[in-house]
Every structure is written in C-alpha cells, then in structure tokens.
Design a protein around this motif. Structure first.
Motif, PDB file in Angstrom:
ATOM      1  N   LYS A 124      37.238  32.830  36.198  1.00 61.98           N
ATOM      2  CA  LYS A 124      36.941  33.482  37.469  1.00 61.98           C
ATOM      3  C   LYS A 124      36.244  32.494  38.394  1.00 61.98           C
ATOM      4  N   GLY A 170      44.673  42.321  37.853  1.00 62.83           N
ATOM      5  CA  GLY A 170      44.241  41.125  37.120  1.00 62.83           C
ATOM      6  C   GLY A 170      43.926  41.425  35.668  1.00 62.83           C
ATOM      7  N   GLY A 258      39.744  46.768  37.645  1.00 64.08           N
ATOM      8  CA  GLY A 258      40.256  45.584  38.343  1.00 64.08           C
ATOM      9  C   GLY A 258      39.202  45.059  39.286  1.00 64.08           C
ATOM     10  N   PRO A 259      39.592  44.179  40.204  1.00 65.23           N
ATOM     11  CA  PRO A 259      38.619  43.618  41.142  1.00 65.23           C
ATOM     12  C   PRO A 259      38.014  44.704  42.032  1.00 65.23           C
ATOM     13  N   HIS A 260      36.811  44.440  42.487  1.00 57.00           N
ATOM     14  CA  HIS A 260      36.078  45.414  43.286  1.00 57.00           C
ATOM     15  C   HIS A 260      36.831  45.776  44.572  1.00 57.00           C
ATOM     16  N   CYS A 284      34.995  48.504  37.578  1.00 60.69           N
ATOM     17  CA  CYS A 284      35.407  47.381  38.421  1.00 60.69           C
ATOM     18  C   CYS A 284      34.174  46.538  38.704  1.00 60.69           C
ATOM     19  N   SER A 287      32.002  41.554  42.401  1.00 57.62           N
ATOM     20  CA  SER A 287      32.157  40.096  42.357  1.00 57.62           C
ATOM     21  C   SER A 287      30.885  39.438  42.888  1.00 57.62           C
ATOM     22  N   SER A 336      27.360  44.259  35.724  1.00 58.83           N
ATOM     23  CA  SER A 336      27.768  44.729  37.042  1.00 58.83           C
ATOM     24  C   SER A 336      26.822  45.807  37.567  1.00 58.83           C
TER      25      SER A 336
END
Ligand code: FES
Length: 391
Positions: A124, A170, A258-260, A284, A287, A336
């Motif tokens: 990442k 992803g 997945g991504p935010h 999620c 990032s 997170s």
C-alpha cells in the motif's frame, strides 16, 4: 393437559434456618477442602481455546499475485478458530522493533480448525513498510505471531438475510473469499453470496483463479472494471443501478470491504436506493495521509510503567507509527480507529483523530486517544496502558 407445579413457601423461621445450614455447610467444606489446586474452570478453559491471543505460526506457502500482492499461508500448532469474514493480525519483529498489522483471512473456518490460515497482502502506498516486507522479503519457513478471529464482518443467520450482496475493492475481496468457501463447504448454510468486485483493470483483479474456482450455485463474483472501456463484462463504478441489476435491495443484507473512498461512494448510492446505511456492514480501513515534506514534529513524552521515554512524533503520522518507530510496542488490531485496542491515555497536549472518530464515550470522556487514528497537534504526554505491554 396443564401440569401442576408443587411450590412450598417456607416461613421466615425456616428460611433463616436454611441460611444458617448453608453457612455451616460452607465452613465444613472449607475446613475439609483438598490441598490440591482447583482444576481449571471449564468455561475459562474453553474461552482460552477459542481466544488464544498471540500464536506462533510458520509460513508454509507464498503465492505471488502480480508484482505487488501475495497470498500467504500459515500453519499453526493448534486449531485456529475464526468466522468467515474475520481478520487476523500479523506481528513482526524487525531488529528491536515490533509492529502489527491486520489482514483479512481468505481461507475457510474449516481450514482454520486444521491450523491453516491464509491472507491476501497488497503493498500500500500509505503503508509502505510492513506490507512490502511481507510481499517481498518473507520466506517459507519464517515464523510470525498471529492473533486470529478479529472483526465483525461476519455472516449471521439470525441478523442477516439469506441473500448477501458484497461490494469489494482491491484487497477487500479477501473476506468474501472466506465467506464463499464457508458457504460452498456447508450444505446447511442458508446464504447465497453475490459479490461486485471493483478494480481499475483486469490486471488489478486479485485472486482471480481462486474467484473462478469458487463460482457455484450459491456464490457469484462479478468483476466491475472502471478503466477498461473494452472489457466485455461490467464497466464503470458500482452505482445504484448496477446494484439493482444484481439484487432486490429490499431482500438482501449488504457487506462492504475495500478502500475508504469506495465505501463512501457505495454508501451514497445505497442511500439513494432507500437502504438504511446503518444496517450495512462494512470494514473499510481509513487511508493514512501521504507524508508531507515539511511536516511539523512534536515532542512526545511516553509513560510506560515506571519508564518515561521521549521521542519525536510527526504531525502527518498517527501516534502509533511514532511509537513503533521508536521501538515502543502498543497493542493494535484493526488499525482503523474502530476497535480501541491501541488506546493510550493523553495526559497533556492536543491531538486530532482521523475522520470518523469512533471512540467509545468512556474513551472520549477520559481523554484516551486511539493511537492508530490520532495525530499530534502539539507536544504531548501520554501513558501506555498495561494491557498494551508486550506479551
Ligand atoms: S487498533 Fe483498533 S482502534 Fe487502533
């Protein structure tokens, strides 16, 4: 026919006599107790089996998935209990520094009972060190510490509808691989799973062979490509109309991983369809901001037991990164800002939690920061709680 229950109501005197007999019996038991240690309470023993904490596991297989991703399989000397969709943490010791990162599990709970567990790792941009090490430097035979069975992105037949619509982006495909395996392996599973998997191009699709092998009557994966106009399948983003094409929104439970940015987009689309987004289960990770060239640094005083340590913390990095860089271990799970495992007590100074501050009421009231999610905004003095000390 109604049955009769015999109830005898004692008088006050009988009741008081009963209490006296109990006290006398207890005294007798204490005086005549065995000198041997009491055997472990079976409930505690069961809980220890199911929640083992850190487990040493060996890397048994590394399968490259393109240049920047790998599927890594571990073998542990004991059963690993988890539910499909959960994640594990990997703790790595490099020199005198220990760091921990979460990865979703791709293998099925049945494999876990055999002591086998797999994860999908992708390098990442906002977390270059750890995932790159796993993807490029890890070798078969290496031993790492795992904590297994974390997170709540799991299928629950009491709470969830039988039709599940998953949206993945992803490396967020990982928990759906585990769910798909669990559904295919169990004839009793009530679930049907459809996953819309968003990628930019065909070359970005992870675990493509595994996805193809999991296709069944009850499991379907649909690739959705945003940057390949000639792709014969679904193209563009995962919009409300695409979601409606694959499900009746009133009859499914939604899961996102997945991504935010994808999470924000899909939640907006779902809300236009009248879906109550409080009922959407999502995992999620937020990032991290990319490092600034002119980032301010602050003095961070750290109380750990009787020690007082001092280090520098950058304004563009969460506190936990500064602590790990200085070789100070803080327990962490989700990374997170959701689980609270990395909490530190803030004695002095200012900090800012990343977007979506999910701290518990108690933590806000007593000035605890979730160090994976908190950025320093002045010099600070913090205390690491005892439960965060290395095991
Ligand atoms: S590790 Fe979960 S909140 Fe920080």
């Amino acid at each position: 026919m109604a049955s009769k229950i015999k109830v005898k109501i004692r008088s006050f005197g009988e009741d008081a006599m009963g209490a006296f007999k109990v006290a006398k019996q207890r005294l007798h038991n204490i005086l005549h107790a065995s000198e041997k240690d009491i055997e472990e309470d079976p409930i505690t023993e069961k809980a220890r089996t199911l929640h083992r904490g850190l487990i040493k596991a060996k890397v048994t297989q590394i399968e490259k998935d393109g240049e920047h991703a790998s599927k890594i399989t571990f073998s542990a000397p004991c059963p690993l209990y988890f539910s499909a969709g959960q994640y594990l943490t990997v703790s790595l010791k490099l020199g005198d520094k220990v760091a921990t990162r979460p990865y979703s599990i791709t293998s099925s709970p049945a494999q876990g009972k055999e002591g086998i567990v797999s994860i999908l790792v992708k390098e990442k941009a906002d977390e270059p060190f750890f995932s790159r090490y796993l993807n490029r430097d890890l070798k078969v035979g290496d031993e790492l510490f795992l904590e297994v069975g974390l997170g709540d992105l799991t299928l629950n037949p009491i709470r969830d509808k039988a039709e599940i619509l998953g949206v993945a982006g992803g490396v967020g495909i990982a928990p759906f691989l585990s769910m798909a395996k669990a559904i295919n392996e169990s004839a009793e599973s009530p679930f049907h799973l459809t996953v819309l998997y968003g990628s930019r191009k065909q070359t970005d699709i992870l675990a493509s062979k595994e996805i193809a092998s999991l296709e069944s009557e009850r499991v379907h994966f649909i690739n959705v490509l945003s940057e390949e106009p000639d792709y014969p399948g679904e193209k563009g983003f995962i919009t409300a109309s695409l979601i409606q094409k694959y499900c009746d929104v009133t009859k499914v439970s939604f899961f996102l991983c997945g991504p935010h940015v994808m999470e924000e987009f899909v939640l907006k689309e779902l809300s236009t369809l009248g879906v109550d987004i409080r009922h959407v289960r999502s995992e999620c990770p937020a990032s991290l901001p990319l490092p600034k060239t002119d980032a301010k640094t602050y003095l961070l005083k750290v109380h750990r037991g009787i020690e007082l340590l001092e280090l520098k913390a950058r304004e563009d990095e969460p506190l936990i990164i500064a602590l790990e860089r200085a070789g100070i271990y803080v327990h962490s799970c989700c990374r997170s800002g959701k689980c609270g495992a990395c909490r530190v007590e803030v004695i002095n100074g200012e900090f800012e939690e990343n977007e979506n501050d999910a701290r518990r009421f108690y933590d806000v009231a007593y000035r605890y920061a979730y160090s994976c999610h908190a950025y320093p905004r002045s010099d600070m003095e913090i205390r690491i709680p005892i439960e965060s000390f290395p095991a």
